[in-house]
Scaffold this active site. Structure first.
Site, PDB file in Angstrom:
ATOM      1  N   HIS A 121       0.053   7.302  12.652  1.00 37.89           N
ATOM      2  CA  HIS A 121      -0.185   6.089  13.436  1.00 37.89           C
ATOM      3  C   HIS A 121       0.542   4.874  12.861  1.00 37.89           C
ATOM      4  O   HIS A 121       0.528   3.799  13.462  1.00 37.89           O
ATOM      5  CB  HIS A 121      -1.686   5.800  13.559  1.00 37.89           C
ATOM      6  CG  HIS A 121      -2.354   5.362  12.293  1.00 37.89           C
ATOM      7  ND1 HIS A 121      -3.031   6.226  11.455  1.00 37.89           N
ATOM      8  CD2 HIS A 121      -2.465   4.138  11.719  1.00 37.89           C
ATOM      9  CE1 HIS A 121      -3.526   5.558  10.430  1.00 37.89           C
ATOM     10  NE2 HIS A 121      -3.204   4.283  10.566  1.00 37.89           N
ATOM     11  N   ASP A 157      -2.423  13.178  12.745  1.00 40.29           N
ATOM     12  CA  ASP A 157      -2.113  11.865  12.186  1.00 40.29           C
ATOM     13  C   ASP A 157      -1.266  12.051  10.934  1.00 40.29           C
ATOM     14  O   ASP A 157      -1.720  11.837   9.814  1.00 40.29           O
ATOM     15  CB  ASP A 157      -3.391  11.078  11.868  1.00 40.29           C
ATOM     16  CG  ASP A 157      -3.102   9.598  11.613  1.00 40.29           C
ATOM     17  OD1 ASP A 157      -1.941   9.186  11.791  1.00 40.29           O
ATOM     18  OD2 ASP A 157      -4.032   8.863  11.225  1.00 40.29           O
ATOM     19  N   GLY A 183      -4.596  -1.098   5.807  1.00 40.36           N
ATOM     20  CA  GLY A 183      -3.450  -1.109   4.904  1.00 40.36           C
ATOM     21  C   GLY A 183      -3.412   0.098   3.998  1.00 40.36           C
ATOM     22  O   GLY A 183      -2.363   0.443   3.444  1.00 40.36           O
ATOM     23  N   SER A 201      -3.880   3.102   5.100  1.00 42.23           N
ATOM     24  CA  SER A 201      -3.414   4.231   5.909  1.00 42.23           C
ATOM     25  C   SER A 201      -2.172   4.872   5.302  1.00 42.23           C
ATOM     26  O   SER A 201      -1.248   4.194   4.867  1.00 42.23           O
ATOM     27  CB  SER A 201      -3.072   3.765   7.319  1.00 42.23           C
ATOM     28  OG  SER A 201      -4.218   3.692   8.115  1.00 42.23           O
ATOM     29  N   SER A 260      -6.081   8.647   6.850  1.00 41.12           N
ATOM     30  CA  SER A 260      -5.952   8.393   8.279  1.00 41.12           C
ATOM     31  C   SER A 260      -6.782   7.187   8.699  1.00 41.12           C
ATOM     32  O   SER A 260      -6.249   6.183   9.147  1.00 41.12           O
ATOM     33  CB  SER A 260      -6.385   9.633   9.077  1.00 41.12           C
ATOM     34  OG  SER A 260      -6.410   9.358  10.463  1.00 41.12           O
TER      35      SER A 260
END
Length: 383
Positions: free
Chosen positions: A227, A255, A335, A337, A352
């Site tokens: 993402h 993801d 942040g 991720s 994720s």
């Protein structure tokens, strides 16, 4: 900023040199027998982080890591011994043993011979996976946070946001889910969200106005969350310089993504400790069982630890469902991720999303690393 990064590069190089001097060979995945990576002593910084986040003493943290390394090996052998009777497994921190669920008591001795504890359950993992697959085909409302196979309850656990549990669409979904197979309800505090963020600084990577975190180095680049960017999107480092581009990306449904590295950037088999702990070497990608300790590194909240709560969970984000995720009680914030999940020195996956924060707590999901490597034909960079 540059001084910090240079220091980390030096620390990474020192770790690599010490590994070479010790004669540790490259290992991209775990085998069934214990390896040098399984026997390698944990760093003092990792032990300290586990003491802080899991409430353990130094002795307890060291013993737990050793027991978890053994459990990774036992899990593979026990599943083979259980055959079609296999109902899943999980690590018991109290006993330091792996517990294996079976549906046929005739398999007990063979499974116990692998070193596992055994418990009888009603449904096999194959039966539960089939129920999970049927539920995956349903359209989930936003009040449903996700679902996963749970070997302890021998059911598919469906998470529902507590304040939405009586909504008509939630009740309709639960009714359909129960027709698919054995279901247990779990009320959660909040709906999960992805953990990308706008540009705010730190030591991350950027694409457009989104900040995310590097996951693990692979030969030719690094893996991260899907993402965070679309294929061909350009990626910049903490200093604004060009790193590379997204070579592959999938979200939702999955993801995960990978970015090629060039223009003077280079990769090392290291997870950053952000000054909280020492940088951690990555020696493989042996999958940790449910119940095992796990730590996460990200550009917002840096280094935090917890335990694996569930595997193969479908997470229902507002953008769509993401499947085959691993659930943890490690905190995370926007942040983080794409950042690294690691158990001992074994890569586990990329961050994720989740709910909560690192002040009040919460839960976070990651996409397993071995699936990403397989999907894109990548090789994990290991020490």
């Amino acid at each position: 900023m540059r001084r910090t990064t240079v220091l980390r590069s030096c620390l990474s190089a020192a770790l690599l040199l010490s590994t070479v001097a010790a004669g540790v060979g490259t290992q991209a995945s775990a085998a069934d027998s214990p390896t040098a990576a399984d026997r390698a002593p944990a760093s003092s910084a990792l032990i300290t982080a586990m003491q802080r986040d899991l409430g353990l003493t130094k002795t307890q943290a060291t013993a737990r890591l050793q027991a978890e390394a053994t459990a990774r090996t036992v899990e593979r052998a026990a599943e083979r011994a259980a055959g079609g009777s296999y109902g899943g497994s999980w690590f018991e921190a109290e006993s330091g043993k792996l517990t294996v669920a079976i549906t046929d008591d005739a398999r007990r001795k063979a499974v116990e011979a692998t070193g596992a504890q055994v418990t009888l359950v009603e449904h096999s993992e194959r039966r539960l996976d089939a129920a999970m697959a049927r539920i995956d085909k349903l359209d989930a409302p936003s009040g449903v946070s996700g679902w996963h196979v749970d070997p302890k309850s021998s059911s598919v656990v469906v998470g529902v946001v507590a304040e939405r549990k009586n909504d008509n669409d939630v009740q309709a979904f639960l009714s359909q889910a129960r027709q698919a197979g054995p279901v247990t309800l779990d009320e959660t505090g909040q709906a999960p969200r992805t953990l990308a963020a706008g540009t705010v600084g730190g030591d991350p990577y950027y694409t457009g106005n989104v900040r995310c975190s590097i996951g693990f180095s692979v030969y030719g680049g690094f893996v991260t969350a899907g993402h965070c960017g679309q294929p061909s999107a350009g990626v910049r480092g903490w200093d604004g310089s060009y790193i590379g581009n997204f070579q592959g990306s999938s979200f939702p449904e999955n993801d995960y993504a990978w970015v090629n590295v060039g223009s003077g950037w280079w990769t090392v088999p290291v997870v950053l400790g952000w000054g909280t702990v020492s940088d951690q070497l990555v020696r493989g990608s042996g999958e940790a069982p449910v119940g095992a300790s796990i730590c996460r590194s990200g550009s917002t909240t840096h280094w935090h630890c917890g335990t694996v709560l569930a595997k193969n969970e479908t997470v229902n984000y507002s953008q769509g469902a993401v499947r085959q995720m691993t659930k943890t009680n490690v905190c995370a914030e926007p942040g983080d991720s794409g950042g690294s999940f690691i158990s001992g020195d074994q890569a586990q996956g990329v961050t994720s999303g989740g709910w909560g924060n690192c002040s009040s707590g919460g839960e976070t999901w990651f996409q397993p690393i071995n699936e990403i490597l397989s999907r894109y034909g990548l090789t994990l960079h290991t020490a």
